[in-house]
Write a protein that holds these residues in place. Structure first.
Motif, PDB file in Angstrom:
ATOM      1  N   GLY A  81       0.839  -1.295   0.212  1.00 12.41           N
ATOM      2  CA  GLY A  81      -0.049   0.067  -0.040  1.00 12.41           C
ATOM      3  C   GLY A  81       0.883   1.216   0.026  1.00 12.41           C
ATOM      4  N   ILE A  82       2.019   1.233   0.000  1.00 12.30           N
ATOM      5  CA  ILE A  82       2.989   2.499  -0.224  1.00 12.30           C
ATOM      6  C   ILE A  82       2.937   3.064  -1.570  1.00 12.30           C
ATOM      7  N   PHE A  83       2.839   4.167  -1.850  1.00 20.89           N
ATOM      8  CA  PHE A  83       3.026   4.922  -3.234  1.00 20.89           C
ATOM      9  C   PHE A  83       4.274   5.250  -3.489  1.00 20.89           C
ATOM     10  N   TRP A  84       4.687   5.559  -4.728  1.00 19.99           N
ATOM     11  CA  TRP A  84       5.883   5.717  -5.069  1.00 19.99           C
ATOM     12  C   TRP A  84       6.120   7.038  -4.540  1.00 19.99           C
ATOM     13  N   GLU A  85       5.055   7.992  -4.879  1.00 24.49           N
ATOM     14  CA  GLU A  85       4.891   9.459  -4.511  1.00 24.49           C
ATOM     15  C   GLU A  85       5.322   9.493  -3.140  1.00 24.49           C
ATOM     16  N   ASP A  86       4.843   8.702  -2.071  1.00 19.58           N
ATOM     17  CA  ASP A  86       5.329   9.039  -0.888  1.00 19.58           C
ATOM     18  C   ASP A  86       6.861   8.656  -0.546  1.00 19.58           C
ATOM     19  N   LEU A  87       7.149   7.688  -0.931  1.00 18.39           N
ATOM     20  CA  LEU A  87       8.637   7.382  -1.089  1.00 18.39           C
ATOM     21  C   LEU A  87       9.547   8.523  -1.678  1.00 18.39           C
ATOM     22  N   CYS A  88       9.009   9.046  -2.796  1.00 18.76           N
ATOM     23  CA  CYS A  88       9.703   9.993  -3.515  1.00 18.76           C
ATOM     24  C   CYS A  88       9.841  11.389  -2.707  1.00 18.76           C
ATOM     25  N   PHE A  89       8.567  11.467  -1.790  1.00 14.63           N
ATOM     26  CA  PHE A  89       8.694  12.773  -0.611  1.00 14.63           C
ATOM     27  C   PHE A  89       9.737  12.457   0.395  1.00 14.63           C
ATOM     28  N   VAL A 121       3.574   8.903  -9.743  1.00 14.78           N
ATOM     29  CA  VAL A 121       5.133   8.717 -10.081  1.00 14.78           C
ATOM     30  C   VAL A 121       5.397   7.321 -10.555  1.00 14.78           C
ATOM     31  N   SER A 122       6.220   7.019 -11.596  1.00  9.50           N
ATOM     32  CA  SER A 122       6.664   5.753 -11.912  1.00  9.50           C
ATOM     33  C   SER A 122       7.767   5.070 -10.996  1.00  9.50           C
TER      34      SER A 122
END
Length: 132
Positions: free
Chosen positions: A32-40, A107-108
């Motif tokens: 459930g983790i989004f790439w966007e959150d990891l990029c943040f 985000v890819s």
């Protein structure tokens, strides 16, 4: 800029927080983790690493997320930022724009990997400047 008696401790904490954000950015195994959150978190790692350099050099900084402005301000104050780190300015979009649904394409995975690599380069550079 932080105004504390023990600037070395402040720098250590900023770098530790940058490392922590980078570790979070690399956390891809949870569901459930989004790439966007990891990029943040990658953006935050780079931002905190840059700000640790500001502290180390005794340069005041604003509490902003704009990495282009931070890079420019470091250079304006005589800190040589390697050209290979200029791309870190692109991480700025992950500070706000991608953290909320809508308004942008997701985000890819490729963009995610690039963001983490960029944050790693910034952190390594900051550590080399600071000597930790």
């Amino acid at each position: 800029m932080c105004e504390h008696e023990n600037i070395d401790e402040d720098i250590r904490i900023w770098l530790a927080r940058a490392r922590g954000n980078l570790a979070l950015a690399k956390t891809t195994m949870a569901t459930g983790i989004f790439w966007e959150d990891l990029c943040f978190n990658a953006q935050q790692a780079a931002e905190k690493a840059f700000k640790a350099v500001f502290l180390h050099k005794g340069i005041r900084f604003r509490f902003i997320h704009d990495l282009h402005e931070l890079i420019t301000e470091l250079q304006r104050n005589g800190v040589e930022v390697p050209e290979e780190l200029y791309g870190a300015a692109g991480l700025t979009e992950y500070a706000v724009e991608t953290r909320y649904p809508g308004g942008r394409e997701p985000v890819s995975e490729e963009e995610y990997h690039e963001a983490v690599q960029t944050a790693e380069r910034v952190l390594l550079w900051a550590e080399s400047i600071i000597g930790s």
